[in-house]
Scaffold this motif. Structure first.
Motif, short mmCIF file in Angstrom:
data_model
loop_
_atom_site.label_atom_id
_atom_site.label_comp_id
_atom_site.label_asym_id
_atom_site.label_seq_id
_atom_site.Cartn_x
_atom_site.Cartn_y
_atom_site.Cartn_z
N LEU A 119 30.64 29.86 30.37
CA LEU A 119 31.74 30.17 29.46
C LEU A 119 31.20 30.38 28.06
O LEU A 119 30.40 29.58 27.57
CB LEU A 119 32.76 29.04 29.45
CG LEU A 119 33.79 29.05 30.57
CD1 LEU A 119 34.63 27.79 30.53
CD2 LEU A 119 34.67 30.27 30.50
N MET A 130 38.86 25.31 31.01
CA MET A 130 39.39 25.70 29.70
C MET A 130 40.70 24.96 29.40
O MET A 130 40.91 24.47 28.29
CB MET A 130 39.62 27.21 29.64
CG MET A 130 38.36 28.02 29.59
SD MET A 130 38.66 29.79 29.37
CE MET A 130 39.60 30.20 30.82
N LYS A 186 32.35 31.16 24.11
CA LYS A 186 33.42 31.25 23.10
C LYS A 186 33.28 32.55 22.32
O LYS A 186 32.18 33.02 22.08
CB LYS A 186 33.33 30.09 22.11
CG LYS A 186 33.96 28.81 22.58
CD LYS A 186 35.45 28.89 22.41
CE LYS A 186 36.06 27.51 22.25
NZ LYS A 186 37.50 27.59 22.22
N TYR A 208 37.86 32.57 24.63
CA TYR A 208 36.63 32.79 25.39
C TYR A 208 36.45 34.27 25.69
O TYR A 208 37.42 35.01 25.84
CB TYR A 208 36.65 32.00 26.70
CG TYR A 208 36.43 30.53 26.51
CD1 TYR A 208 35.15 29.99 26.49
CD2 TYR A 208 37.50 29.66 26.33
CE1 TYR A 208 34.94 28.63 26.31
CE2 TYR A 208 37.31 28.31 26.15
CZ TYR A 208 36.03 27.79 26.13
OH TYR A 208 35.82 26.45 25.95
N PHE A 254 42.61 30.69 24.68
CA PHE A 254 41.62 29.63 24.51
C PHE A 254 40.39 30.11 23.72
O PHE A 254 39.55 29.29 23.34
CB PHE A 254 41.18 29.07 25.86
CG PHE A 254 42.29 28.37 26.60
CD1 PHE A 254 42.93 27.26 26.06
CD2 PHE A 254 42.69 28.82 27.83
CE1 PHE A 254 43.95 26.62 26.74
CE2 PHE A 254 43.72 28.18 28.53
CZ PHE A 254 44.35 27.07 27.98
#
Length: 163
Positions: free
Chosen positions: A68, A10, A70, A56, A54
């Motif tokens: 991962l 990330m 979003k 996530y 970030f």
């Protein structure tokens, strides 16, 4: 991918160095390095910060079996709002009167950094207060008691050095 690998990924995706992330977040650069190298398990606060900063899903960072994922911009703004305003509610952002410009990742980073600085200041005030109380106590003792305490401390140190 494990949590420490996801944290590194990330950061790199955002094109940030560890030093830059440390400056942004208030987390120590060496601590971030230890987390990313899996030398120490990352703190919950750091993982939560990275998730919101970030953008996530927290569960996707923590679960090695998941990729991962979003979060939507609305979820990110709502998560940052909940952290900054210290509130716990379940609602939908579209129906709330929230100015999204007030709850950006950079403002969240400033908030987390300020929290860290305030915690350090509070801790230093506690130590300073304890030191002042101890100094006042020592100054109130008479010379004979002070000499006895010094001798006791020296004997404790000497015993510790021989072990």
């Amino acid at each position: 991918m494990k949590t420490h690998e996801k944290l590194r990924a990330m950061r790199k995706e955002a094109k940030l160095s560890r030093r830059e992330l440390a400056e942004i977040s208030g987390f120590n650069e060496h601590t971030i390095l230890a987390y990313e190298r899996n030398q120490n398990p990352p703190s919950n606060d750091y993982v939560k910060f990275c998730a919101l900063y970030f953008g996530y899903e927290l569960s996707s960072i923590q679960d090695s079996a998941k990729e991962l994922e979003k979060m939507s911009e609305n979820e990110q703004v709502l998560g940052i709002y909940k952290e900054i305003e210290n509130c716990d509610f379940n609602g939908i952002l579209e129906n709330c009167d929230i100015n999204t410009n007030d709850y950006t990742p950079s403002k969240y980073a400033e908030f987390v950094k300020l929290q860290s600085i305030m915690a350090k200041l509070e801790k230093s005030k506690q130590y300073a207060k304890q030191d002042l109380e101890l100094l006042a106590l020592l100054n109130s003792l008479n010379a004979e008691i002070k000499d006895s305490l010094k001798a006791l401390i020296k004997s404790i140190i000497a015993k510790g050095a021989t072990k």
